[in-house]
Design an enzyme around this catalytic site. Structure first.
Site, PDB file in Angstrom:
ATOM      1  N   GLU A 122      46.981  33.067  37.099  1.00 12.36           N
ATOM      2  CA  GLU A 122      46.362  34.085  37.937  1.00 12.36           C
ATOM      3  C   GLU A 122      47.412  35.146  38.221  1.00 12.36           C
ATOM      4  O   GLU A 122      48.420  34.868  38.886  1.00 12.36           O
ATOM      5  CB  GLU A 122      45.881  33.489  39.255  1.00 12.36           C
ATOM      6  CG  GLU A 122      44.818  32.418  39.143  1.00 12.36           C
ATOM      7  CD  GLU A 122      44.465  31.833  40.496  1.00 12.36           C
ATOM      8  OE1 GLU A 122      44.920  32.379  41.535  1.00 12.36           O
ATOM      9  OE2 GLU A 122      43.738  30.828  40.547  1.00 12.36           O
TER      10      GLU A 122
ATOM     11  N   ASP B 158      46.050  35.385  52.302  1.00 13.50           N
ATOM     12  CA  ASP B 158      47.354  34.892  51.882  1.00 13.50           C
ATOM     13  C   ASP B 158      48.264  34.588  53.056  1.00 13.50           C
ATOM     14  O   ASP B 158      48.303  35.303  54.053  1.00 13.50           O
ATOM     15  CB  ASP B 158      48.028  35.916  50.965  1.00 13.50           C
ATOM     16  CG  ASP B 158      47.288  36.077  49.650  1.00 13.50           C
ATOM     17  OD1 ASP B 158      46.879  35.044  49.093  1.00 13.50           O
ATOM     18  OD2 ASP B 158      47.102  37.219  49.200  1.00 13.50           O
TER      19      ASP B 158
END
Length: 269
Positions: free
Chosen positions: A49, A60
């Site tokens: 990714e 995140d």
């Protein structure tokens, strides 16, 4: 069959889960990020990714936020991200982009899909895009032949699971916990139950279910690989580059970590 679908099918034929690694493009700079990706693949990652650095990464945790911030400070652009995708595809691994929706919309949905395919990318993960609002992306990804990966979570209702899996292609991303990315001492106990619930709605399609968030070592990778089709690891790779005194040392650490994770997923079944 896309490269992603081929890699997942190959892992299944080998009786194991696929190993999926994440790294923001441009971290710590564009050329270095390509070398990190190469080390990840050399260590055993089947799929990469490539993160598109974004200034508001709501999903995140601090490690990936720091890595993405460094990439942005280094001046990484969407065109640079596509260059990393191209280099990733050249390693033989399946190359995905993981991006929040706003940068793709700003780039131009159709243009991004076309440029992604031209770079050899297999698909895109869009963590903050839900199927009900994804009509432009569904059309663009269909036209470009890209896989599209949506997310499910422990809070997803059965109806939400069905809707998300129906819209997904390549695999569905099962977020193992309610929270942000980052390594943790143990894998969330909710992960296996989420995979079980998701498999109920993917029984006919056979859509793979891959698990991410919180996996930090080979033992945890083996634990998740025992019930998932893919094991997704991101913060652990970023942390090894952040902790290294120089890039060469970081590459050794990344390659070793990927090998540990790969051995884990291969030992699980």
């Amino acid at each position: 069959m896309t490269t992603l679908q081929s890699k997942l099918a190959q892992a299944k034929e080998q009786g194991r889960a696929a190993l999926i690694g994440y790294l923001p493009a441009g971290f710590p700079d564009v050329e270095s990020s390509i070398r990190v990706v190469q080390a990840m693949v050399e260590g055993g990652c089947d799929v990469i990714e490539v993160g598109l650095p974004y200034s508001d990464p709501t999903m995140d945790g601090p490690t990936i936020q720091k890595a993405a911030d460094m990439a942005l400070v280094a001046g990484t652009t969407p065109k640079d991200v596509l260059a990393v995708v191209r280099a990733t595809a050249e390693t033989g691994a399946a190359a995905l982009v993981m991006s929040y929706w706003n940068p793709i919309e700003r780039y131009g949905v159709d243009a991004f899909a076309a440029d992604m395919a031209a770079a050899g990318g297999a698909g895109v993960i869009t963590p903050d895009l839900i199927p009900e609002e994804a009509e432009p992306w569904i059309a663009a990804s269909d036209a470009a032949g890209l896989d599209r990966v949506f997310l499910v979570a422990p809070s997803s209702t059965d109806a939400r699971l069905a809707l998300t899996c129906q819209a997904s292609r390549g695999f569905v991303y099962a977020a193992s916990l309610m929270g942000v990315t980052g390594t943790r001492a143990e894998v969330s106990g909710m992960a296996e139950r989420l995979v079980e619930r998701t498999r109920v709605v993917t029984a006919d399609s056979g859509l793979p279910v891959c698990v991410g968030l919180g996996i930090s070592n080979g033992a945890q990778a083996a634990q998740v690989a025992a019930y998932a089709d893919g094991v997704i690891v991101g913060a652990g790779f970023c942390q090894r580059i952040l902790d290294a005194p120089d890039l060469e040392t970081g590459l050794v650490a990344v390659r070793s970590f990927a090998t540990e994770l790969a051995e884990g997923v291969r030992s699980a079944r």
